[in-house]
Design an enzyme around this catalytic site. Structure first.
Site, PDB file in Angstrom:
ATOM      1  N   ARG A 204      12.897  18.424 -59.314  1.00  0.00           N
ATOM      2  CA  ARG A 204      14.285  18.633 -59.745  1.00  0.00           C
ATOM      3  C   ARG A 204      15.296  17.998 -58.784  1.00  0.00           C
ATOM      4  O   ARG A 204      16.104  18.698 -58.159  1.00  0.00           O
ATOM      5  CB  ARG A 204      14.606  20.132 -59.906  1.00  0.00           C
ATOM      6  CG  ARG A 204      13.750  20.808 -60.937  1.00  0.00           C
ATOM      7  CD  ARG A 204      14.203  22.228 -61.233  1.00  0.00           C
ATOM      8  NE  ARG A 204      13.319  22.858 -62.213  1.00  0.00           N
ATOM      9  CZ  ARG A 204      13.409  24.121 -62.616  1.00  0.00           C
ATOM     10  NH1 ARG A 204      14.345  24.907 -62.124  1.00  0.00           N
ATOM     11  NH2 ARG A 204      12.575  24.604 -63.510  1.00  0.00           N
ATOM     12  N   ASP A 274      10.651   2.974 -52.018  1.00  0.00           N
ATOM     13  CA  ASP A 274       9.879   2.622 -50.822  1.00  0.00           C
ATOM     14  C   ASP A 274       8.699   3.584 -50.772  1.00  0.00           C
ATOM     15  O   ASP A 274       8.843   4.749 -50.419  1.00  0.00           O
ATOM     16  CB  ASP A 274      10.767   2.771 -49.582  1.00  0.00           C
ATOM     17  CG  ASP A 274      10.066   2.293 -48.317  1.00  0.00           C
ATOM     18  OD1 ASP A 274       8.843   2.041 -48.361  1.00  0.00           O
ATOM     19  OD2 ASP A 274      10.753   2.183 -47.283  1.00  0.00           O
ATOM     20  N   ASP A 278       5.870   3.764 -44.128  1.00  0.00           N
ATOM     21  CA  ASP A 278       5.573   3.030 -42.889  1.00  0.00           C
ATOM     22  C   ASP A 278       6.693   3.049 -41.856  1.00  0.00           C
ATOM     23  O   ASP A 278       6.645   2.323 -40.862  1.00  0.00           O
ATOM     24  CB  ASP A 278       5.195   1.570 -43.221  1.00  0.00           C
ATOM     25  CG  ASP A 278       6.380   0.794 -43.811  1.00  0.00           C
ATOM     26  OD1 ASP A 278       7.414   1.426 -44.136  1.00  0.00           O
ATOM     27  OD2 ASP A 278       6.269  -0.432 -43.945  1.00  0.00           O
TER      28      ASP A 278
END
Ligand SMILES: *[C@@H]1O[C@H](CO)[C@@H](O)[C@H](O)[C@H]1NC(C)=O
Ligand SMILES: *[C@@H]1O[C@H](CO)[C@@H](O)[C@H](O)[C@H]1NC(C)=O
Length: 366
Positions: A204, A274, A278
């Site tokens: 949500r 993304d 990393d």
């Protein structure tokens, strides 16, 4: 003829007033910007942090047509939910020191209308024994704008807006829901979510069972982010220039869009995902929203004008500016968690597990 001219004049005045009414304050955006709150009302000074009584926040919000300012800073510890009146403005930025926060109970605008709230921290947490309540509840409310607010530790939803009409949540932080671990739930609408930082929720972010503008938001460490639920009807969604960033709790990065079936119509452009956790912002374009129906133009006339930042620019702006000002311990933790860009973050079951001071609520010095 004279009557005709008069009615033209009245129409012109009404239009001018309408244009002003779009500005709850300078910089107000979205559907809730129509609110005028208690701007033209009486100024009420909150002079203590008590749960109730003269000079308390509860007393301040107990009557309409009030422009509420704070002569004290720190946390107000609620003994029970506090219910706002219609037509009020809450100016959290007037509080001294670290600013003003509400903890241990729900702030509720349920069923009310015409409300402006800025720079207020609302952190329910499990000191509230009512797990069916949220950090902020505007169920069935109308014409509400929340700007530069900070919401955390909601138990039911963080922001509950079921049945709410004409609402904006802008430049705010919605972080660390506990209990159901949900961000925001909107039904009816229309709603605008602009420039917000969402951190570490199960789902949500938001649940949009309405026509929604979702622009320049950053959603970090989600399990499911933008969701329509697929069950409540046919809605339109403008999803523009947002950044979804996976974190340690993200099990399936593609759940950035969740339960978005063909019965939902979506205009999506400029969004990034993304997914690689990393520690570097290096997402890819992500504008296929489940199996929703593609709109070739935004459903809302104001959406393109609102989307002034790219998704990457939104990340910088949101990290710098989102949430109540000044930024306090809880919000600094939310932002630094998101700034890890994939390497830190946890979905909590209670505020104390954050390890922050004051049992996880953080310290606000007035
Ligand atoms: C606020 O609470 C304190 C502590 O209970 C009490 O001493 C004080 O009188 C209260 N202030 C007001 C204005 O009621
Ligand atoms: C919602 O906003 C529109 C203008 O955009 C207005 O016409 C309508 O009356 C508002 N709804 C409510 C319930 O106030």
């Amino acid at each position: 003829m004279i009557l005709f001219l008069q009615s033209l004049t009245i129409a012109a005045v009404t239009l001018t007033f309408g244009a002003h009414a779009q500005n709850a304050f300078s910089g107000a955006v979205g559907f809730g910007a129509i609110a005028t709150g208690g701007n033209s009302g009486t100024t009420y000074h909150v002079t203590n942090l008590n749960d109730s009584g003269t000079g308390s926040f509860r007393d301040a919000v107990s009557a309409s047509n009030r422009n509420i300012v704070f002569d004290v800073g720190g946390y107000i510890v609620l003994n029970s939910a506090v219910s706002l009146s219609s037509s009020i403005t809450i100016n959290g930025q007037t509080a001294p020191g670290d600013g003003i926060g509400i903890m241990a109970g729900e702030v509720s605008a349920s069923g009310k209308s015409n409300i402006i709230i800025r720079n207020l921290r609302m952190r329910q947490g499990n000191l509230d024994s009512d797990t069916g309540k949220s950090a902020f509840n505007m169920g069935s409310a109308s014409n509400v704008i929340l700007d530069h607010c900070s919401f955390a530790y909601g138990q039911w939803d963080t922001v509950d807006a079921v049945g709410a009409v004409n609402i904006t949540v802008s430049n705010s932080i919605i972080a660390f829901p506990i209990g159901q671990q949900f961000g925001a739930h909107v039904e009816t609408g229309p709603s605008t979510f602009y420039g917000n930082l969402w951190v570490s929720a199960h789902n949500r972010q938001p649940l949009s069972k309405d026509d929604t503008q979702f622009i320049n938001n950053v959603v970090y460490n989600y399990q499911a982010a933008y969701t329509s639920g697929n069950t409540a009807g046919y809605f339109s969604h403008d999803i523009i220039n947002n950044y979804f960033i996976a974190g340690p709790s993200t099990t399936s990065a593609s759940d950035a869009y969740y339960q978005m079936a063909a019965d939902q119509s979506v205009y999506a452009t400029g969004n990034y995902l993304d997914s690689n956790k990393d520690g570097v912002l290096n997402g890819a374009a992500s504008n296929t929203v489940g199996s929703s129906t593609v709109l070739s133009n935004p459903w809302a006339g104001t959406s393109l004008g609102l989307a002034t930042l790219t998704a990457a620019q939104a990340v910088t702006a949101v990290f710098d500016n989102a949430g109540a000002s000044p930024r306090d311990e809880v919000d600094a933790f939310a932002v630094s968690t998101a700034q890890s860009l994939g390497t830190s973050g946890k979905i909590y079951t209670n505020q104390a597990s954050t390890g922050l001071s004051n049992g996880g609520y953080g310290t606000l010095t007035g």
